[in-house]
Design a protein around this motif. Sequence first.
Motif, PDB file in Angstrom:
ATOM      1  N   ALA A  88      45.458  43.444  32.251  1.00  0.00           N
ATOM      2  CA  ALA A  88      46.107  44.024  31.068  1.00  0.00           C
ATOM      3  C   ALA A  88      45.109  44.248  29.941  1.00  0.00           C
ATOM      4  O   ALA A  88      45.091  45.324  29.336  1.00  0.00           O
ATOM      5  N   VAL A  89      44.291  43.259  29.647  1.00  0.00           N
ATOM      6  CA  VAL A  89      43.324  43.449  28.561  1.00  0.00           C
ATOM      7  C   VAL A  89      42.244  44.454  28.967  1.00  0.00           C
ATOM      8  O   VAL A  89      41.690  45.149  28.113  1.00  0.00           O
ATOM      9  N   HIS A  90      41.979  44.581  30.265  1.00  0.00           N
ATOM     10  CA  HIS A  90      41.079  45.636  30.748  1.00  0.00           C
ATOM     11  C   HIS A  90      41.713  47.010  30.512  1.00  0.00           C
ATOM     12  O   HIS A  90      41.042  47.936  30.031  1.00  0.00           O
ATOM     13  N   LEU A  91      43.003  47.145  30.828  1.00  0.00           N
ATOM     14  CA  LEU A  91      43.703  48.409  30.596  1.00  0.00           C
ATOM     15  C   LEU A  91      43.709  48.776  29.113  1.00  0.00           C
ATOM     16  O   LEU A  91      43.712  49.960  28.760  1.00  0.00           O
ATOM     17  N   GLN A  92      43.704  47.776  28.247  1.00  0.00           N
ATOM     18  CA  GLN A  92      43.657  48.020  26.801  1.00  0.00           C
ATOM     19  C   GLN A  92      42.245  48.337  26.323  1.00  0.00           C
ATOM     20  O   GLN A  92      42.053  48.652  25.150  1.00  0.00           O
ATOM     21  N   GLY A  93      41.263  48.227  27.204  1.00  0.00           N
ATOM     22  CA  GLY A  93      39.885  48.525  26.839  1.00  0.00           C
ATOM     23  C   GLY A  93      39.189  47.380  26.121  1.00  0.00           C
ATOM     24  O   GLY A  93      38.137  47.583  25.512  1.00  0.00           O
ATOM     25  N   LEU A  94      39.731  46.189  26.189  1.00  0.00           N
ATOM     26  CA  LEU A  94      39.154  45.044  25.482  1.00  0.00           C
ATOM     27  C   LEU A  94      38.060  44.339  26.277  1.00  0.00           C
ATOM     28  O   LEU A  94      37.237  43.633  25.697  1.00  0.00           O
ATOM     29  N   ILE A  95      38.063  44.499  27.594  1.00  0.00           N
ATOM     30  CA  ILE A  95      36.998  43.952  28.444  1.00  0.00           C
ATOM     31  C   ILE A  95      36.562  45.038  29.417  1.00  0.00           C
ATOM     32  O   ILE A  95      37.319  45.960  29.722  1.00  0.00           O
ATOM     33  N   ASP A  96      35.340  44.926  29.892  1.00  0.00           N
ATOM     34  CA  ASP A  96      34.768  45.960  30.759  1.00  0.00           C
ATOM     35  C   ASP A  96      35.284  45.924  32.190  1.00  0.00           C
ATOM     36  O   ASP A  96      35.335  46.958  32.848  1.00  0.00           O
ATOM     37  N   SER A  97      35.636  44.751  32.688  1.00  0.00           N
ATOM     38  CA  SER A  97      35.996  44.637  34.089  1.00  0.00           C
ATOM     39  C   SER A  97      37.100  43.600  34.279  1.00  0.00           C
ATOM     40  O   SER A  97      37.070  42.545  33.656  1.00  0.00           O
ATOM     41  N   PRO A  98      38.026  43.883  35.206  1.00  0.00           N
ATOM     42  CA  PRO A  98      39.065  42.906  35.519  1.00  0.00           C
ATOM     43  C   PRO A  98      38.683  41.983  36.685  1.00  0.00           C
ATOM     44  O   PRO A  98      39.519  41.263  37.208  1.00  0.00           O
ATOM     45  N   ALA A 107      44.452  41.688  41.916  1.00  0.00           N
ATOM     46  CA  ALA A 107      45.824  42.201  41.972  1.00  0.00           C
ATOM     47  C   ALA A 107      45.862  43.419  42.890  1.00  0.00           C
ATOM     48  O   ALA A 107      44.866  44.127  43.057  1.00  0.00           O
ATOM     49  N   SER A 108      47.032  43.659  43.441  1.00  0.00           N
ATOM     50  CA  SER A 108      47.198  44.847  44.290  1.00  0.00           C
ATOM     51  C   SER A 108      47.330  46.094  43.414  1.00  0.00           C
ATOM     52  O   SER A 108      47.634  46.000  42.217  1.00  0.00           O
ATOM     53  N   GLU A 109      47.137  47.243  44.015  1.00  0.00           N
ATOM     54  CA  GLU A 109      47.292  48.503  43.278  1.00  0.00           C
ATOM     55  C   GLU A 109      48.727  48.657  42.767  1.00  0.00           C
ATOM     56  O   GLU A 109      48.939  49.164  41.665  1.00  0.00           O
ATOM     57  N   ASP A 110      49.701  48.201  43.541  1.00  0.00           N
ATOM     58  CA  ASP A 110      51.098  48.272  43.108  1.00  0.00           C
ATOM     59  C   ASP A 110      51.343  47.400  41.885  1.00  0.00           C
ATOM     60  O   ASP A 110      52.052  47.807  40.952  1.00  0.00           O
ATOM     61  N   GLU A 111      50.775  46.193  41.877  1.00  0.00           N
ATOM     62  CA  GLU A 111      50.940  45.297  40.726  1.00  0.00           C
ATOM     63  C   GLU A 111      50.309  45.905  39.477  1.00  0.00           C
ATOM     64  O   GLU A 111      50.880  45.849  38.384  1.00  0.00           O
ATOM     65  N   ILE A 112      49.136  46.502  39.646  1.00  0.00           N
ATOM     66  CA  ILE A 112      48.442  47.115  38.507  1.00  0.00           C
ATOM     67  C   ILE A 112      49.222  48.323  37.994  1.00  0.00           C
ATOM     68  O   ILE A 112      49.362  48.512  36.785  1.00  0.00           O
ATOM     69  N   ALA A 113      49.752  49.125  38.903  1.00  0.00           N
ATOM     70  CA  ALA A 113      50.536  50.300  38.494  1.00  0.00           C
ATOM     71  C   ALA A 113      51.788  49.869  37.731  1.00  0.00           C
ATOM     72  O   ALA A 113      52.145  50.474  36.715  1.00  0.00           O
TER      73      ALA A 113
END
Length: 125
Positions: A88-98, A107-113
């Motif tokens: 989530a914080v990666h999606l917000q651009g707060l960290i470079d990598s999850p 996490a799975s692609e479904d969970e991330i989506a």
Amino acid sequence: VEQGVERMHRTGLEYYSGDDGLNFAWMTGGASGFISVVAHVAGAKYREMIDLLDADRVWEARELSYSLRPLVNAIMGGGQGAVMAKHAVHLQGLIDSPTVRLPLVPASEDEIARLRAVMADLDLL
């Protein structure tokens, strides 16, 4: 929660919620605050909930808490809260990598989506 609220009232001890799904319940029962994984992603919304409770606007705080349920479920519901919070914080651009280290698994692609969709609905991206 019921026993904790009774204990707070009887002893005057300070209590803090440690379960994002119960933050509102604990706060309305008299807790002093909460320790939250989901607030890393939605800190301003949780701050607003606390401010509403402090202003005795409980119904509005309840509605805000209820609106955060999908986010709590997306982050904490799969058993990998730390992994999903990092995404989530990666999606917000707060960290470079999850990227996570063992014993955590990605996490799975479904969970991330699902997480991305919930965050977009809450204007958290």
